[in-house]
Design a protein around this motif. Sequence first.
Motif, PDB file in Angstrom:
ATOM      1  N   SER A  73       0.811  -1.229   0.000  1.00 21.07           N
ATOM      2  CA  SER A  73       0.000   0.000   0.000  1.00 21.07           C
ATOM      3  C   SER A  73       0.842   1.276   0.000  1.00 21.07           C
ATOM      4  N   ALA A  74       2.136   1.163   0.278  1.00 31.50           N
ATOM      5  CA  ALA A  74       2.998   2.357   0.360  1.00 31.50           C
ATOM      6  C   ALA A  74       3.022   3.139  -0.949  1.00 31.50           C
ATOM      7  N   GLU A  75       3.124   2.429  -2.071  1.00 25.44           N
ATOM      8  CA  GLU A  75       3.183   3.115  -3.375  1.00 25.44           C
ATOM      9  C   GLU A  75       1.881   3.870  -3.647  1.00 25.44           C
ATOM     10  N   GLU A  76       0.756   3.261  -3.280  1.00 29.91           N
ATOM     11  CA  GLU A  76      -0.529   3.923  -3.494  1.00 29.91           C
ATOM     12  C   GLU A  76      -0.661   5.171  -2.631  1.00 29.91           C
ATOM     13  N   LEU A  77      -0.181   5.102  -1.398  1.00 27.24           N
ATOM     14  CA  LEU A  77      -0.236   6.267  -0.515  1.00 27.24           C
ATOM     15  C   LEU A  77       0.662   7.388  -1.044  1.00 27.24           C
ATOM     16  N   GLN A  78       1.835   7.030  -1.545  1.00 25.14           N
ATOM     17  CA  GLN A  78       2.733   8.035  -2.105  1.00 25.14           C
ATOM     18  C   GLN A  78       2.116   8.657  -3.353  1.00 25.14           C
ATOM     19  N   PHE A  79       1.478   7.822  -4.173  1.00 28.81           N
ATOM     20  CA  PHE A  79       0.849   8.316  -5.395  1.00 28.81           C
ATOM     21  C   PHE A  79      -0.268   9.297  -5.077  1.00 28.81           C
ATOM     22  N   LEU A  80      -0.986   9.073  -3.975  1.00 27.42           N
ATOM     23  CA  LEU A  80      -2.055   9.977  -3.560  1.00 27.42           C
ATOM     24  C   LEU A  80      -1.504  11.391  -3.357  1.00 27.42           C
TER      25      LEU A  80
END
Length: 130
Positions: A73-80
Amino acid sequence: MSKWDISPSGVGHVVSTVGDVMTVLNDIITAYSQDMEGAAKAAGTVAPGGAGGANKGQTGLVAAGIAEFLRESAEELQFLGVRMGKSVNGAVEATVAYRDGDLEMAAEAQHRAAGLVQPDMPDGWKAGRL
């Protein structure tokens, strides 16, 4: 004279508010990561076959699952955050372009009203000739 229906000051207010929300969101994401790490540590070391304990340095299935979830989920949070930043920058750039276009239209209208812009002349005619 035409006028744009965008208020640069209104956009500035919204951008400022979104910036405040982005700061809070960053704090929430940081706390989320810390909470998940704490949950992984508190999960103990239950392992396949019923073994358990709280030995330092050991992790169990639950901790491994939490760590895997965080990694995924880290990549998705960064993308947000990146997406929000690009949206804000796009809104600012578009507003500046609209404002500049509005100023250009106003200047052109003033030049026309003052007679500073020559009308289109048929081929072979020079400006100023009747």
